[in-house]
Design a protein around this motif. Structure first.
Motif: not given
Length: 747
Positions: A269-276, A293-314
């Motif tokens: 949580i501290a080093f992977t989830l929280a920073p993102r 975090l509200l999303e139930k559909d794994s496909g939609v969640a994957y797209e959103q997660a990649m957006v978050v991952e890119n924001m974390n890289l930014e």
């Protein structure tokens, strides 16, 4: 010497734990020592750690009023808005309450203010535009207690507010129903819940709790760095079970996109989830985290997660860019670092300030210009109340607020230079050697920490604020092996055979330029279990390093000549008689500066006595041994009496008592069974002893004392000195060389 970044303080117990408690909680000596050193020695202390519990939500002050008001909203089908916050605690609080309320009504929405455009907490402009005329009830989560004026505006518009918060009360307390674990009129048993923790209490009191809810509590609680004891500990323990058994789609997808595939714990949580999650809020788009975090559909969640991952890289790139630019403004002699520049992203300045504190060990203020005002964040170190300093010793700040070691600061552009001068002047005149403190729980010695004993620490988990993972010390032990690791060689791996432990140091790759095999070193860090090829060993995760003695670096081998660690300003010691290239060049046998940062022994000295004279008693941080030389004697040796005697006999037996070297030198060397270089040394010795003389390449028998002794030749003595220098300084092992140099320095 290599100075530690932190001031190390080894914890010492102030009282002993009673034997009956040791038996009751089945403590091993390692657990007992760490708990006693931290002051946990009573039964109530141990209960909060080993047997934490949760408390009845009805004990929270104002809870009955909040529940009644929300029930009224349900019954009347009123429109409800959850007003959250843009950090991980606020995001999970929003998700938790939104899911819970939707179990009773569809008339509920959420809003997360933008850190950049709206700022923290209730915002009147947002209320005017989005709330008035559209909602009947506003519930703030993880914010609100500082929004008295803004909430008063809602009340004037006929809109009621419930404040669910855990932040400190100020002067502007809202006229509203306030749900707060530390309410001044309340008596709740545990007063340090996170925002998501007190939100969970509201959900429980409403009777809307579902199994998945406590997972959000675990994430927000760990992320918000609240004390990891008592009820917080219990909530995180139970939450981690749920997250591992049945993780929400959004959480599972975000972890996979981050490369994590395994069990979740507080470090996940501290080093992977929280920073993102925090990255989305720092860049002004926290809504994407809520939707993920509200999303139930794994496909939609994957797209959103990649957006978050890119924001974390930014976010990471922004931090590194600003940090690199900020470092150019740091003045090492200052006791506080105040840096500012137009164009820096305001959402990451707190992280940059923390990195500056981490690297330089001093308080830091990082600001960027926004419409005539420098705004940013300040971070301090333990023992320095920066909030108090700003209150008492600066008249040029526009506004500030926060805590002793973390706060926000605003300074008018016209006042920035005066602000900087006044604050740096105050700290400089204190003449303090400011360094952050690292508390050490336990010193590892040979045989005093086994795998079986260490594994008992699992009972102490989860670790966190106010109950952090134990910090261990390896004191003044010798390095067995050391090497750089990682693609860019930026990390270090070393082993300490005396205590049977490997050490991994992320970001400590430079350490190979400071120490090497055999050197004594002190190490501080946490310990974990490393699993490799089905073998389990204890491993230290390095946090700090200290080398009390001078650092001795062996660069004699051509493969070890790391010239990048040598500066043109270092002290260079060169062979006697060679040309000096500057005031920082010295010959062996000359007195070196008493205090020197780095001394480079570039050439081989003519004698070890000259080396000893130059090094004797100096205080250097680093000595680099190269010992360059053009000619070596170690493998050829030097003439002995038998060779000189035989050469003398051959010269005397010559027909006219002379030998033409141009014609007969090779044959002469062959007769003696020696090389030409060896013949040259022998002739020079005999000339020095006046046994012979050489004129125009011809050797003549001289009339010197026939009872000569080899030791009387100054040239021979120089050869002996050089051979001894080679033996000690060139042909010795790295450990032998360093031991020898240490004896010279200590004399």
């Amino acid at each position: 010497m290599y100075q530690s970044k932190y001031e190390w303080k080894v914890r010492r117990r102030s009282s002993d734990m009673p034997d009956d408690l040791i038996d009751k909680f089945k403590l091993n000596p390692l657990e007992q020592t760490i708990l006693e050193n931290r002051g946990y020695t009573t039964e109530s202390d141990l209960e909060r750690i080993y047997r934490p519990k949760t408390y009845d939500p009805s004990l929270v002050y104002g809870m009955a009023d909040a529940v009644a008001r929300i029930e009224t909203a349900f019954d009347a089908d009123e429109r409800i808005l959850i007003y959250g916050d843009f950090d991980a605690d606020g995001i999970t609080s929003t998700v938790l309450l939104l899911n819970a309320l939707r179990r009773r009504t569809e008339n509920v929405d959420y809003f997360i203010p933008s850190r950049i455009e709206d700022g923290y907490g209730p915002n009147r402009a947002v209320f005017e535009e989005l709330v008035v005329g559209q909602y009947d009830l506003v519930i703030t989560v993880d914010n609100g207690v500082s929004g008295g004026k803004e909430i008063a505006f809602l009340k004037s518009e006929g809109i009621e507010t419930i404040v669910v918060d855990h932040h400190a009360f100020g002067d502007n307390v809202p006229d509203a129903t306030i749900i707060h674990p530390d309410h001044p009129d309340g008596t709740y048993p545990f007063r340090s819940l996170a925002g998501v923790g007190i939100t969970y209490k509201l959900v429980q009191a409403l009777g809307l709790e579902a199994k998945e809810d406590i997972g959000w509590v675990a994430i927000g609680t760990v992320a918000d760095l609240v004390p990891m004891i008592d009820e917080n500990k219990k909530l995180v323990i139970e939450g981690l079970k749920v997250l591992n058994d049945s993780p929400p789609t959004g959480v599972h997808t975000l972890l996979r996109s981050a490369g994590h595939d395994g069990q979740m714990d507080e470090e996940t949580i501290a080093f992977t989830l929280a920073p993102r999650l925090n990255a989305t809020g720092r860049l002004g788009e926290a809504e994407i985290a809520v939707e993920l975090l509200l999303e139930k559909d794994s496909g939609v969640a994957y797209e959103q997660a990649m957006v978050v991952e890119n924001m974390n890289l930014e976010r990471k790139q922004l931090v590194e860019t600003i940090f690199d630019e900020a470092k150019t403004q740091v003045e090492p002699d200052r006791q506080i670092n105040i840096v500012y520049q137009d164009g820096w992203h305001p959402g990451v300045l707190g992280i940059v300030a923390s990195k500056i504190v981490e690297q330089y060990g001093k308080p830091a203020i990082v600001l960027t210009l926004d419409d005539g005002v420098y705004r940013g964040s300040a971070r301090s170190i333990e023992g320095v109340d920066l909030h108090g300093v700003l209150s008492e010793h600066s008249n040029h700040h526009h506004r500030f607020g926060g805590h002793a070691q973390a706060l926000g600061v605003e300074v008018l552009q016209v006042d920035i230079e005066s602000f900087t001068q006044e604050l740096t002047g105050y700290f400089d005149q204190l003449q303090l050697d400011l360094r952050p403190v690292k508390y050490i729980d336990y010193q590892i010695k040979q045989g005093n920490m086994t795998m079986k004993a260490f594994e008992r620490f699992d009972r102490l988990k989860p670790f966190g604020q106010s109950f952090q993972s134990p910090v261990f010390l390896i004191s003044n032990e010798n390095i067995s092996t050391i090497r750089q690791v990682g693609k860019d060689k930026s990390h270090i791996k070393l082993s300490v055979a005396q205590v049977g432990m490997d050490v991994i140091g992320f970001g400590y790759g430079h350490l190979v330029n400071e120490v090497s095999q055999g050197d004594a070193i002190s190490l501080v860090g946490t310990v974990n279990v490393n699993v490799f090829n089905q073998s389990r060993t204890l491993q230290m995760m390095l946090q700090d390093v200290s080398v009390d003695s001078v650092q001795l670096i062996d660069m004699r081998s051509r493969t070890d000549q790391r010239f990048d660690i040598i500066s043109s300003d270092d002290i260079f010691v060169i062979a006697e008689g060679r040309e000096k290239k500057g005031e920082n060049y010295y010959h062996f046998g000359e007195v070196l500066p008493f205090t020197s940062k780095t001394v480079v022994l570039r050439d081989l000295p003519e004698s070890v006595d000259n080396l000893a004279y130059s090094l004797g008693g100096i205080h250097a941080s680093k000595i680099i041994s190269i010992f360059n030389q053009k000619e070596e004697l170690f493998f050829t040796g030097i003439p002995k009496t038998e060779i000189i005697t035989e050469l003398h006999r051959l010269i005397e037996s010559a027909d006219d008592g002379s030998i033409d070297l141009a014609k007969h030198a090779p044959a002469l060397a062959g007769r003696l069974g020696i090389k030409m270089k060896f013949l040259k040394m022998s002739i020079d010795i005999m000339t020095d002893l006046e046994i012979i003389r050489v004129e125009d390449g011809i050797i003549y028998k001289d009339q010197g004392d026939s009872a000569w002794r080899l030791e009387e030749s100054a040239y021979y003595q120089n050869l002996r000195n050089q051979l001894e220098a080679e033996r000690l300084l060139k042909m010795s092992s790295s450990t032998e060389l360093k031991d020898y140099l240490r004896t010279l320095i200590s004399n």
